[in-house]
Design a protein around this motif. Structure first.
Motif, PDB file in Angstrom:
ATOM      1  N   PRO A  59       0.833  -1.208   0.000  1.00 24.99           N
ATOM      2  CA  PRO A  59       0.000   0.000   0.000  1.00 24.99           C
ATOM      3  C   PRO A  59       0.869   1.261   0.000  1.00 24.99           C
ATOM      4  O   PRO A  59       1.966   1.276   0.578  1.00 24.99           O
ATOM      5  CB  PRO A  59      -0.801  -0.114   1.297  1.00 24.99           C
ATOM      6  CG  PRO A  59      -0.763  -1.561   1.659  1.00 24.99           C
ATOM      7  CD  PRO A  59       0.543  -2.076   1.131  1.00 24.99           C
ATOM      8  N   PHE A  60       0.363   2.303  -0.619  1.00 22.92           N
ATOM      9  CA  PHE A  60       1.086   3.562  -0.716  1.00 22.92           C
ATOM     10  C   PHE A  60       1.472   4.083   0.661  1.00 22.92           C
ATOM     11  O   PHE A  60       2.582   4.568   0.861  1.00 22.92           O
ATOM     12  CB  PHE A  60       0.221   4.607  -1.453  1.00 22.92           C
ATOM     13  CG  PHE A  60       0.866   5.953  -1.519  1.00 22.92           C
ATOM     14  CD1 PHE A  60       1.824   6.223  -2.479  1.00 22.92           C
ATOM     15  CD2 PHE A  60       0.530   6.938  -0.600  1.00 22.92           C
ATOM     16  CE1 PHE A  60       2.435   7.468  -2.531  1.00 22.92           C
ATOM     17  CE2 PHE A  60       1.140   8.178  -0.645  1.00 22.92           C
ATOM     18  CZ  PHE A  60       2.089   8.448  -1.615  1.00 22.92           C
ATOM     19  N   GLU A  61       0.550   3.994   1.608  1.00 28.96           N
ATOM     20  CA  GLU A  61       0.795   4.517   2.953  1.00 28.96           C
ATOM     21  C   GLU A  61       1.964   3.799   3.625  1.00 28.96           C
ATOM     22  O   GLU A  61       2.757   4.416   4.329  1.00 28.96           O
ATOM     23  CB  GLU A  61      -0.467   4.386   3.831  1.00 28.96           C
ATOM     24  CG  GLU A  61      -1.634   5.215   3.354  1.00 28.96           C
ATOM     25  CD  GLU A  61      -2.410   4.568   2.212  1.00 28.96           C
ATOM     26  OE1 GLU A  61      -2.193   3.370   1.908  1.00 28.96           O
ATOM     27  OE2 GLU A  61      -3.224   5.275   1.592  1.00 28.96           O
ATOM     28  N   VAL A  62       2.059   2.494   3.425  1.00 32.26           N
ATOM     29  CA  VAL A  62       3.168   1.727   4.007  1.00 32.26           C
ATOM     30  C   VAL A  62       4.490   2.182   3.382  1.00 32.26           C
ATOM     31  O   VAL A  62       5.477   2.414   4.082  1.00 32.26           O
ATOM     32  CB  VAL A  62       2.952   0.207   3.805  1.00 32.26           C
ATOM     33  CG1 VAL A  62       4.180  -0.580   4.245  1.00 32.26           C
ATOM     34  CG2 VAL A  62       1.715  -0.255   4.563  1.00 32.26           C
ATOM     35  N   ASP A  63       4.486   2.344   2.060  1.00 32.26           N
ATOM     36  CA  ASP A  63       5.690   2.809   1.374  1.00 32.26           C
ATOM     37  C   ASP A  63       6.098   4.190   1.876  1.00 32.26           C
ATOM     38  O   ASP A  63       7.282   4.446   2.115  1.00 32.26           O
ATOM     39  CB  ASP A  63       5.462   2.828  -0.137  1.00 32.26           C
ATOM     40  CG  ASP A  63       6.706   3.240  -0.892  1.00 32.26           C
ATOM     41  OD1 ASP A  63       7.712   2.510  -0.828  1.00 32.26           O
ATOM     42  OD2 ASP A  63       6.674   4.317  -1.530  1.00 32.26           O
ATOM     43  N   ALA A  64       5.124   5.080   2.045  1.00 29.56           N
ATOM     44  CA  ALA A  64       5.424   6.432   2.525  1.00 29.56           C
ATOM     45  C   ALA A  64       6.035   6.393   3.925  1.00 29.56           C
ATOM     46  O   ALA A  64       6.993   7.114   4.221  1.00 29.56           O
ATOM     47  CB  ALA A  64       4.152   7.281   2.520  1.00 29.56           C
ATOM     48  N   THR A  65       5.514   5.527   4.776  1.00 30.23           N
ATOM     49  CA  THR A  65       6.049   5.392   6.136  1.00 30.23           C
ATOM     50  C   THR A  65       7.477   4.869   6.100  1.00 30.23           C
ATOM     51  O   THR A  65       8.354   5.366   6.822  1.00 30.23           O
ATOM     52  CB  THR A  65       5.161   4.446   6.971  1.00 30.23           C
ATOM     53  OG1 THR A  65       3.833   4.980   7.002  1.00 30.23           O
ATOM     54  CG2 THR A  65       5.698   4.288   8.383  1.00 30.23           C
ATOM     55  N   ARG A  67       9.634   5.123   3.625  1.00 27.08           N
ATOM     56  CA  ARG A  67      10.490   6.190   3.087  1.00 27.08           C
ATOM     57  C   ARG A  67      10.818   7.221   4.159  1.00 27.08           C
ATOM     58  O   ARG A  67      11.956   7.687   4.265  1.00 27.08           O
ATOM     59  CB  ARG A  67       9.830   6.861   1.887  1.00 27.08           C
ATOM     60  CG  ARG A  67       9.814   5.999   0.660  1.00 27.08           C
ATOM     61  CD  ARG A  67       9.069   6.682  -0.501  1.00 27.08           C
ATOM     62  NE  ARG A  67       9.059   5.830  -1.656  1.00 27.08           N
ATOM     63  CZ  ARG A  67      10.040   5.762  -2.549  1.00 27.08           C
ATOM     64  NH1 ARG A  67      11.097   6.520  -2.417  1.00 27.08           N
ATOM     65  NH2 ARG A  67       9.954   4.937  -3.567  1.00 27.08           N
ATOM     66  N   GLU A  68       9.817   7.573   4.965  1.00 24.59           N
ATOM     67  CA  GLU A  68      10.026   8.540   6.041  1.00 24.59           C
ATOM     68  C   GLU A  68      11.012   7.999   7.079  1.00 24.59           C
ATOM     69  O   GLU A  68      11.921   8.701   7.523  1.00 24.59           O
ATOM     70  CB  GLU A  68       8.685   8.873   6.693  1.00 24.59           C
ATOM     71  CG  GLU A  68       8.775   9.957   7.751  1.00 24.59           C
ATOM     72  CD  GLU A  68       7.410  10.284   8.326  1.00 24.59           C
ATOM     73  OE1 GLU A  68       7.333  10.418   9.565  1.00 24.59           O
ATOM     74  OE2 GLU A  68       6.448  10.401   7.553  1.00 24.59           O
TER      75      GLU A  68
END
Length: 126
Positions: A59-65, A67-68
């Motif tokens: 999921p995009f949200e997991v990837d964003a987390t 990356r952060e």
């Protein structure tokens, strides 16, 4: 080297392997000593770890987390994925845990203890 370059090199190597397997290309010895030395310098050390590349959907949200987290730690996204996967495996298997993941866990626990002690000292001083 970034992930895009790694994937490009992997694709090129796979194409070359397929051509070799099909008999379209033959290996020839390198006769020029300078060219041979240059080719040898490009090889990884004999004791270098072997790695594989795996495409991964999430999921995009997991990837964003992720990356952060990688940015906060000052490491590459690939290194962050490796750390998370290795830590997850160590938590779910009886295999020996990754020493780097263990050190990070110990460091985080030590930092929490230090923060707690600093808070207690401020309360005692007040």
């Amino acid at each position: 080297m970034n992930d895009d370059v790694d994937l490009q090199r992997l694709a090129e190597a796979e194409y070359d392997i397929q051509r070799f397997a099909a008999g379209e290309v033959e290996l020839a010895p390198v006769e020029d000593p300078d060219e041979a030395a240059h080719a040898m310098a490009q090889l990884p050390p004999a004791d270098a770890p072997h790695v594989v590349i795996r495409p991964l959907r999430m999921p995009f949200e997991v990837d964003a987390t992720i990356r952060e987290l990688a940015a906060q730690r000052g490491i590459s996204i690939s290194a962050m994925y490796r750390d998370l996967i290795t830590s997850g495996l160590a938590a779910t298997t009886e295999a020996a845990p990754d020493p780097i993941a263990e050190l990070r866990s110990i460091q985080a626990a030590a930092q929490r203890a230090l923060d707690r002690l600093a808070g207690e000292r401020r309360r005692d001083a007040a």
